[in-house]
Design an enzyme around this catalytic site. Structure first.
Site, PDB file in Angstrom:
ATOM      1  N   CYS A 180       0.849  -1.196   0.000  1.00 32.04           N
ATOM      2  CA  CYS A 180       0.000   0.000   0.000  1.00 32.04           C
ATOM      3  C   CYS A 180       0.886   1.248   0.000  1.00 32.04           C
ATOM      4  CB  CYS A 180      -0.892  -0.026   1.234  1.00 32.04           C
ATOM      5  SG  CYS A 180      -1.864   1.476   1.436  1.00 32.04           S
ATOM      6  N   CYS A 200      -8.286  -5.532 -10.022  1.00 31.08           N
ATOM      7  CA  CYS A 200      -7.910  -4.468 -10.950  1.00 31.08           C
ATOM      8  C   CYS A 200      -7.534  -3.258 -10.096  1.00 31.08           C
ATOM      9  CB  CYS A 200      -9.109  -4.179 -11.853  1.00 31.08           C
ATOM     10  SG  CYS A 200      -8.788  -2.970 -13.135  1.00 31.08           S
TER      11      CYS A 200
HETATM   12 ZN   LIG Z   1      -2.792   1.014   3.481  1.00 29.32          ZN
END
Ligand SMILES: [Zn+2]
Length: 132
Positions: free
Chosen positions: A49, A120
């Protein structure tokens, strides 16, 4: 919105992220297809992330979907969560980071075996960490 372990204020997110990342990750935006270099990333490693560094996908689950967005068939266990998204007149499954809640993309049921899933993902929402 549920509470996520990793929390920043809106101002902190704006400082941490580029304007494009902020628009995608905190405002459920979508990057222009084919615009992210991670689409062509072929090395072994982890996709984490861009907001909090949580591992979300590994290179072995990435595949070329032809959509212009980085696509994966399997997430890292516990890395992401999904929610039902009914925006834009469609029913889709929205994908976000389980740690900070940042929007990643969507998951569709038309991926390759064995999972049959296609995650996606917006490349700007990811950082790539190559294996040492
Ligand atoms: Zn995160």
């Amino acid at each position: 919105m549920s509470e996520f372990p990793f929390q920043l204020s809106d101002g902190e997110w704006r400082q941490k992220l580029t304007p494009e990342q902020y628009q995608v990750m905190r405002q459920h935006g979508t990057e222009r297809p084919g615009s992210c270099d991670l689409l062509r990333e072929k090395r072994a490693g982890q996709f984490v992330c861009a907001g909090c560094g949580q591992p979300l996908f590994t290179s072995g689950t990435k595949f070329e979907s032809g959509t212009g967005w980085p696509s994966f068939d399997t997430p890292v266990e516990g890395g992401i969560e999904t929610s039902r998204d009914t925006s834009h007149g469609m029913v889709r499954m929205e994908v976000h980071c389980a740690n900070c809640g940042s929007h990643m993309g969507h998951v569709f049921p038309d991926g390759p075996p064995p999972t049959g899933l296609r995650y996606c993902i917006n490349g700007v929402a990811l950082d790539f960490v190559p294996d040492a």
